[in-house]
Design a protein around this motif. Structure first.
Motif, PDB file in Angstrom:
ATOM      1  N   LYS A  32      27.820   8.664   2.793  1.00 57.93           N
ATOM      2  CA  LYS A  32      27.557   7.467   3.583  1.00 57.93           C
ATOM      3  C   LYS A  32      26.595   7.780   4.724  1.00 57.93           C
ATOM      4  CE  LYS A  32      29.802   3.758   6.203  1.00 57.93           C
ATOM      5  NZ  LYS A  32      31.090   3.182   6.668  1.00 57.93           N
ATOM      6  N   GLU A  33      26.850   8.875   5.411  1.00 58.91           N
ATOM      7  CA  GLU A  33      25.990   9.282   6.530  1.00 58.91           C
ATOM      8  C   GLU A  33      24.579   9.618   6.049  1.00 58.91           C
ATOM      9  OE1 GLU A  33      25.562  13.176   9.460  1.00 58.91           O
ATOM     10  OE2 GLU A  33      27.471  12.760   8.459  1.00 58.91           O
ATOM     11  N   LEU A  34      24.483  10.366   4.957  1.00 59.92           N
ATOM     12  CA  LEU A  34      23.179  10.813   4.473  1.00 59.92           C
ATOM     13  C   LEU A  34      22.345   9.663   3.924  1.00 59.92           C
ATOM     14  CD1 LEU A  34      24.390  14.095   2.751  1.00 59.92           C
ATOM     15  CD2 LEU A  34      22.850  13.967   4.718  1.00 59.92           C
ATOM     16  N   LYS A  35      22.987   8.736   3.210  1.00 62.54           N
ATOM     17  CA  LYS A  35      22.248   7.587   2.675  1.00 62.54           C
ATOM     18  C   LYS A  35      21.646   6.747   3.797  1.00 62.54           C
ATOM     19  CE  LYS A  35      24.941   7.084  -1.582  1.00 62.54           C
ATOM     20  NZ  LYS A  35      25.962   6.258  -2.277  1.00 62.54           N
ATOM     21  N   ASN A  36      22.396   6.578   4.882  1.00 59.32           N
ATOM     22  CA  ASN A  36      21.868   5.827   6.025  1.00 59.32           C
ATOM     23  C   ASN A  36      20.654   6.538   6.625  1.00 59.32           C
ATOM     24  OD1 ASN A  36      23.790   3.792   5.816  1.00 59.32           O
ATOM     25  ND2 ASN A  36      25.223   4.783   7.224  1.00 59.32           N
ATOM     26  N   GLN A  37      20.738   7.863   6.727  1.00 53.01           N
ATOM     27  CA  GLN A  37      19.617   8.620   7.274  1.00 53.01           C
ATOM     28  C   GLN A  37      18.385   8.522   6.381  1.00 53.01           C
ATOM     29  OE1 GLN A  37      22.079  12.322   7.754  1.00 53.01           O
ATOM     30  NE2 GLN A  37      21.020  12.449   9.714  1.00 53.01           N
ATOM     31  N   ILE A  38      18.602   8.598   5.068  1.00 51.87           N
ATOM     32  CA  ILE A  38      17.478   8.515   4.133  1.00 51.87           C
ATOM     33  C   ILE A  38      16.827   7.143   4.196  1.00 51.87           C
ATOM     34  CG2 ILE A  38      16.907   8.433   1.664  1.00 51.87           C
ATOM     35  CD1 ILE A  38      18.816  10.821   1.302  1.00 51.87           C
ATOM     36  N   ARG A  39      17.627   6.096   4.301  1.00 45.40           N
ATOM     37  CA  ARG A  39      17.073   4.747   4.422  1.00 45.40           C
ATOM     38  C   ARG A  39      16.168   4.654   5.642  1.00 45.40           C
ATOM     39  NH1 ARG A  39      21.444   2.161   4.962  1.00 45.40           N
ATOM     40  NH2 ARG A  39      21.351   1.874   7.215  1.00 45.40           N
ATOM     41  N   GLU A  40      16.626   5.169   6.767  1.00 46.82           N
ATOM     42  CA  GLU A  40      15.839   5.106   7.992  1.00 46.82           C
ATOM     43  C   GLU A  40      14.567   5.953   7.879  1.00 46.82           C
ATOM     44  OE1 GLU A  40      18.554   6.368  10.987  1.00 46.82           O
ATOM     45  OE2 GLU A  40      19.864   4.617  10.770  1.00 46.82           O
ATOM     46  N   LEU A  41      14.695   7.141   7.297  1.00 47.06           N
ATOM     47  CA  LEU A  41      13.545   8.028   7.200  1.00 47.06           C
ATOM     48  C   LEU A  41      12.490   7.494   6.240  1.00 47.06           C
ATOM     49  CD1 LEU A  41      15.498  11.402   7.215  1.00 47.06           C
ATOM     50  CD2 LEU A  41      13.788  10.727   8.907  1.00 47.06           C
ATOM     51  N   THR A  42      12.906   6.839   5.172  1.00 44.02           N
ATOM     52  CA  THR A  42      11.917   6.277   4.253  1.00 44.02           C
ATOM     53  C   THR A  42      11.176   5.107   4.882  1.00 44.02           C
ATOM     54  OG1 THR A  42      13.687   5.001   3.160  1.00 44.02           O
ATOM     55  CG2 THR A  42      13.027   7.080   2.139  1.00 44.02           C
ATOM     56  N   PHE A  43      11.821   4.377   5.770  1.00 45.53           N
ATOM     57  CA  PHE A  43      11.117   3.321   6.498  1.00 45.53           C
ATOM     58  C   PHE A  43      10.099   3.926   7.459  1.00 45.53           C
ATOM     59  CE2 PHE A  43      14.642   0.196   5.530  1.00 45.53           C
ATOM     60  CZ  PHE A  43      13.832  -0.663   4.809  1.00 45.53           C
ATOM     61  N   ILE A  44      10.452   5.048   8.084  1.00 46.10           N
ATOM     62  CA  ILE A  44       9.501   5.741   8.966  1.00 46.10           C
ATOM     63  C   ILE A  44       8.306   6.236   8.160  1.00 46.10           C
ATOM     64  CG2 ILE A  44       9.178   7.761  10.445  1.00 46.10           C
ATOM     65  CD1 ILE A  44      12.124   7.468  11.281  1.00 46.10           C
ATOM     66  N   ALA A  45       8.579   6.784   6.964  1.00 47.61           N
ATOM     67  CA  ALA A  45       7.486   7.240   6.100  1.00 47.61           C
ATOM     68  C   ALA A  45       6.576   6.072   5.727  1.00 47.61           C
ATOM     69  CB  ALA A  45       8.058   7.891   4.838  1.00 47.61           C
ATOM     70  N   LYS A  46       7.178   4.917   5.497  1.00 47.39           N
ATOM     71  CA  LYS A  46       6.388   3.724   5.194  1.00 47.39           C
ATOM     72  C   LYS A  46       5.495   3.363   6.376  1.00 47.39           C
ATOM     73  CE  LYS A  46       5.194  -0.260   3.298  1.00 47.39           C
ATOM     74  NZ  LYS A  46       4.182  -0.326   2.228  1.00 47.39           N
TER      75      LYS A  46
END
Length: 246
Positions: A32-46
């Motif tokens: 749960k924690e990691l998926k939230n982090q990945i979601r945020e980081l992929t938006f930053i990459a975008k």
């Protein structure tokens, strides 16, 4: 739990610790924690217009598909595309083997996920004789140059090999064979490949040594325990994206 996978990497299959396991409760909390982090980081990459390319390789039945599903669950579906790579078709086989992968490279701010990849040149094509020794021998340098071009474009390259033991693979094969919903995943080719385990292992270990690069490193994942493998993949992804996007 913090594994710091960027620093403590193993590049030989026989050196992986397959005893690592994760309890279901610990798995749920971490995911749960990691998926939230990945979601945020992929938006930053975008926002930063950084493409991300994931390469998934590994043994048959090692869990690549399940790991990819967990990786992408919280990513905006407009941002990623999964490519299941099989044998080249009639048109692709007339071109250089990297030609079909150029067409699958993610654009700026987007994510491409290769389930099998251009590394097939030095794995299945090498072992099965689909490429001659001069062809697969020079492919290591060709692949390094290919990835250097991606990196110079700003692409973040993240490469995983999912490793299971031969005994665990046999157990998963038997489970698939006896499950009507999973039987389609098992082919005669999968059984034949088991007979060449040592050849594939040799090819994989040589591939890691020749194509591990500072900006495009290999991460070997002990995958006998699916919970541990999926969590390691997501945690490594978070570490890599944080490092690249900071």
């Amino acid at each position: 739990m913090n594994w710091n996978h960027l620093q403590n990497r193993v590049l030989h299959l026989n050196q992986l610790d397959q005893t690592k396991i994760l309890s279901p409760d610990e798995y749920q909390v971490k995911m749960k924690e990691l998926k939230n982090q990945i979601r945020e980081l992929t938006f930053i990459a975008k926002e930063k217009e950084r493409p991300i390319l994931f390469v998934f390789e590994g043994w048959d039945a090692a869990g690549k598909g399940g790991a990819i599903r967990r990786l992408t669950q919280e990513i905006d579906p407009r941002l990623f595309e999964v490519h299941n790579i099989s044998a080249p078709n009639a048109e692709e086989i007339q071109h250089h083997y990297l030609w079909r992968f150029w067409n699958r490279i993610p654009k700026k701010g987007h994510i491409g996920i290769l389930d099998r990849s251009y590394y097939g040149r030095v794995l299945v094509e090498r072992v099965e004789g689909f490429a001659s020794e001069p062809e697969w021998s020079r492919a290591y340098e060709e692949i390094l140059l290919f990835e250097e071009q991606l990196l110079s474009f700003g692409t973040i390259v993240i490469k995983f090999w999912l490793h299971i033991s031969a005994e665990e693979q046999l157990l998963r094969f038997e489970t698939r064979k006896n499950d009507p919903l999973k039987r389609w995943k098992l082919t005669e080719e999968d059984w034949r490949n088991r007979d060449k385990w040592s050849l594939y292992e040799e090819a994989a270990n040589q591939m890691f040594q020749k194509t591990d690069a500072p900006k495009a490193p290999w991460f070997l994942v002990p995958a006998n325990d699916k919970y541990f493998a999926r969590t390691m993949i997501l945690e490594t992804t978070v570490e890599r994206l944080q490092k690249e996007l900071e």
